[in-house]
Design a protein around this motif. Structure first.
Motif, PDB file in Angstrom:
ATOM      1  N   SER A  90       0.125   0.526   4.403  1.00 49.71           N
ATOM      2  CA  SER A  90      -0.555   1.652   3.771  1.00 49.71           C
ATOM      3  C   SER A  90       0.012   1.855   2.377  1.00 49.71           C
ATOM      4  O   SER A  90       1.216   2.065   2.213  1.00 49.71           O
ATOM      5  N   SER A 118     -10.110   4.089   1.624  1.00 52.26           N
ATOM      6  CA  SER A 118      -9.176   4.618   2.613  1.00 52.26           C
ATOM      7  C   SER A 118      -9.950   4.995   3.864  1.00 52.26           C
ATOM      8  O   SER A 118     -11.159   4.773   3.964  1.00 52.26           O
ATOM      9  N   ILE A 149      -8.037   4.059  -1.588  1.00 54.37           N
ATOM     10  CA  ILE A 149      -6.643   3.689  -1.826  1.00 54.37           C
ATOM     11  C   ILE A 149      -6.503   3.276  -3.286  1.00 54.37           C
ATOM     12  O   ILE A 149      -5.546   3.641  -3.969  1.00 54.37           O
TER      13      ILE A 149
END
Length: 439
Positions: free
Chosen positions: A132, A307, A314
Motif C-alpha cells: 500500500s 485506490s 493512490i
C-alpha cells in the motif's frame, strides 16, 4: 548500440487486451490451443508471470506466459547489498509541510553510474510490505547496465525521461523511450537500461494495484490518452552464456543481488496482457474549457492507479501539454488552492506557465496536502491584466504531476541536497493587498 534493434513494436489496442508475440527466428514457438503443453516447441520452458490474484474478475486479471530457453528460477541465492539511494523507510524522515522546490538534479558525467545505481528516493508514503503506497524517485546515469538487469517486487514503475533517450531491454522485447515519452514496467518484469550519454528523469512507483487509463465518464469514448497509442515490445531473445550475470531485485524496500550464468532475456515467445508499454505524451488529446473558469487538473490525467475508495487514486500521472486558452472573464493560470492531495511536479521541457522562473527541466516541486500554493507574483499580475483573447498555452513545454491521496514523506537526502531551493517561498512574498473596501 544499433537503434533499429529497439524499434520493433506492436500497438496496444486496450490495456487489458490479450496479445502475443514470437521471435521470427523461431516460428510457431507459441503453443496452439493451450498455454502449458507437455513439451514446448524448440525445447522451451513455459513460465507464467501473474500481476493480479488468480481469482480477480476476468476484466481485471493480468498475466502473461513466457516460452523461454531457461526458467527464471535458475539464479543463485539473493544477498542484500548496501545502497544509500533507494529506500522506502519513511520513519526516520522529519515531517516538512513547506512548499518545496528543487533545481535540476545532478546528472553524472563520466562517473560510470548506471540506471539502477543512479536512482535516488525523493519522497513517498505507505509500506511495500503491506502493498500500500508509493514512492517517487529521480534517476541520473551516464553508463549502460552491463551484464545486469533489475526487477521490482514491490510495485509497478512509471519512468519519465527528461534528458536523453533510454534503450530498455525487457523480457518481452525492446523499447526506445525518449523525452516526451513514458514507459510502464509492471511489477516483477526484468529489464536493463542502456544510454548513449548522461541521462536524467523521474520514476513513480506504486505498491498496490496497477496503472490504468482513467474512466472518461461524460467525456465519452474518445479523449485524453487513447489505448490505441500505447506500444508494446515484440519478442526478442538472447541465448548468451554469461558466468556472473547480475539480477538486482528491490524487495520490501531493500536491494538484493543474485547471479546466474546466462542472460535473462531469453524469452522466445510470449502471450498475455501483463507486459511493459510506452506512450508518446504528444498524442494526448487535451480537454479544456471553451467558456469560463479554470477546470480541475484531473482533465489532464494520462494514467491512474485507483485506490479502494471510488474516485480516489493512490497516484495519478497528469501532464500539462500545449493547448489553447480561450476562457472568458477568467484568471486562466491555475488558481491559488489548498488540496487534500499531494502534488509532486516535474518538468520535461520548457517552462511552466504558473512559474516561469526557478522551476526548470530536471527539477521538481512538492506541495503537500493542505499546503497552499499557486502562481507566483509575476504570473498573477500578468494573467490578471492580460487581454483575454485566444492564446496558445505551454507551447514548447511539458510539465507533469504525480498526484496522490497519500501524505508524502520527503527523504532526508531530498531535504539536504544542494538542489533544494531554500528561497522558494519568496516567489509569493510580493503578492500585495488589492482590497479597496469599495464596490
Amino acid at each position: 548500440m544499433v537503434k533499429s534493434e529497439f524499434e520493433n513494436l506492436k500497438y496496444l489496442h486496450g490495456l487489458a487486451n490479450e496479445l502475443s508475440s514470437e521471435d521470427p527466428r523461431c516460428p510457431e514457438a507459441l503453443p496452439y490451443g493451450q498455454n502449458n503443453p507437455q513439451k514446448c516447441k524448440y525445447g522451451l520452458y513455459a513460465e507464467q508471470i501473474s500481476g493480479t490474484a488468480f481469482t480477480v474478475s476476468r476484466e481485471f486479471n493480468r498475466r502473461s506466459w513466457f516460452y523461454r530457453i531457461r526458467p527464471s528460477v535458475t539464479h543463485r541465492p539473493f544477498r542484500r547489498i548496501q545502497t544509500t539511494h533507494i529506500s522506502n523507510d519513511w520513519s526516520s524522515c522529519p515531517p516538512n509541510p513547506n512548499q518545496l522546490r528543487w533545481a535540476p538534479f545532478n546528472v553524472p558525467d563520466s562517473k560510470g553510474i548506471d540506471f539502477v545505481d543512479g536512482i535516488h528516493t525523493i519522497s513517498g508514503a505507505g509500506d511495500p510490505v503491506a502493498r500500500s503506497g508509493l514512492a517517487i524517485y529521480i534517476y541520473g546515469c551516464d553508463k549502460s547496465m552491463e551484464n545486469k538487469c533489475f526487477y521490482n517486487s514491490d510495485g509497478d514503475l512509471l519512468i519519465v525521461p527528461e534528458k536523453e533517450t533510454l534503450y530498455i531491454t525487457t523480457e518481452f522485447g525492446k523499447l526506445v523511450v525518449a523525452p516526451l515519452e513514458i514507459c510502464l514496467i509492471p511489477m516483477g518484469i526484468k529489464f536493463s537500461v542502456a544510454v548513449t550519454g548522461p541521462a536524467r528523469g523521474y520514476i513513480l512507483e506504486v505498491f498496490d494495484g496497477h496503472f490504468t487509463l482513467p474512466p472518461l465518464g461524460p467525456i465519452g469514448a474518445n479523449g485524453l490518452a487513447n489505448a490505441r497509442d500505447f506500444q508494446i515490445p515484440t519478442a526478442f531473445y538472447q541465448d548468451i552464456d554469461i558466468p556472473d550475470y547480475k539480477i538486482i531485485n528491490k524487495y520490501q524496500g531493500a536491494i538484493f543481488e543474485a547471479t546466474q550464468d546466462h542472460s535473462p532475456f531469453d524469452v522466445v515467445a510470449w502471450r498475455g496482457n501483463y507486459h511493459p508499454s510506452k506512450y508518446d505524451l504528444t498524442l494526448f488529446t487535451v480537454i479544456n474549457t471553451v467558456s469560463f473558469d479554470h477546470p480541475d487538473p484531473s482533465i489532464f490525467t494520462v494514467l491512474t492507479c485507483p485506490s479502494t475508495k471510488p474516485g480516489v487514486a493512490i497516484a495519478d500521472f497528469v501532464i500539462f501539454p500545449p493547448r489553447w486558452g480561450v476562457a472568458d472573464n477568467t484568471f486562466r493560470p491555475p488558481y491559488y488552492h489548498r488540496n487534500c492531495m499531494s502534488e509532486f511536479m516535474g518538468l520535461i521541457k520548457g517552462s511552466y506557465e504558473a512559474k516561469e522562473d526557478g522551476f526548470r527541466p530536471g527539477g521538481a516541486s512538492l506541495h503537500s496536502m493542505m499546503t497552499p500554493h499557486g502562481p507566483d507574483h509575476d504570473c498573477f499580475e500578468k494573467a490578471s491584466n492580460s487581454d483575454l483573447k485566444p492564446v496558445r498555452v505551454a507551447d514548447g513545454t511539458m510539465a507533469f504531476m504525480f498526484e496522490s491521496s497519500l501524505s508524502l514523506v520527503v527523504t532526508q537526502w531530498a531535504q539536504t541536497v544542494p538542489e533544494l531551493d531554500h528561497n522558494y517561498f519568496k516567489c509569493w512574498q510580493p503578492l500585495r493587498k488589492h482590497f479597496t473596501g469599495k464596490k
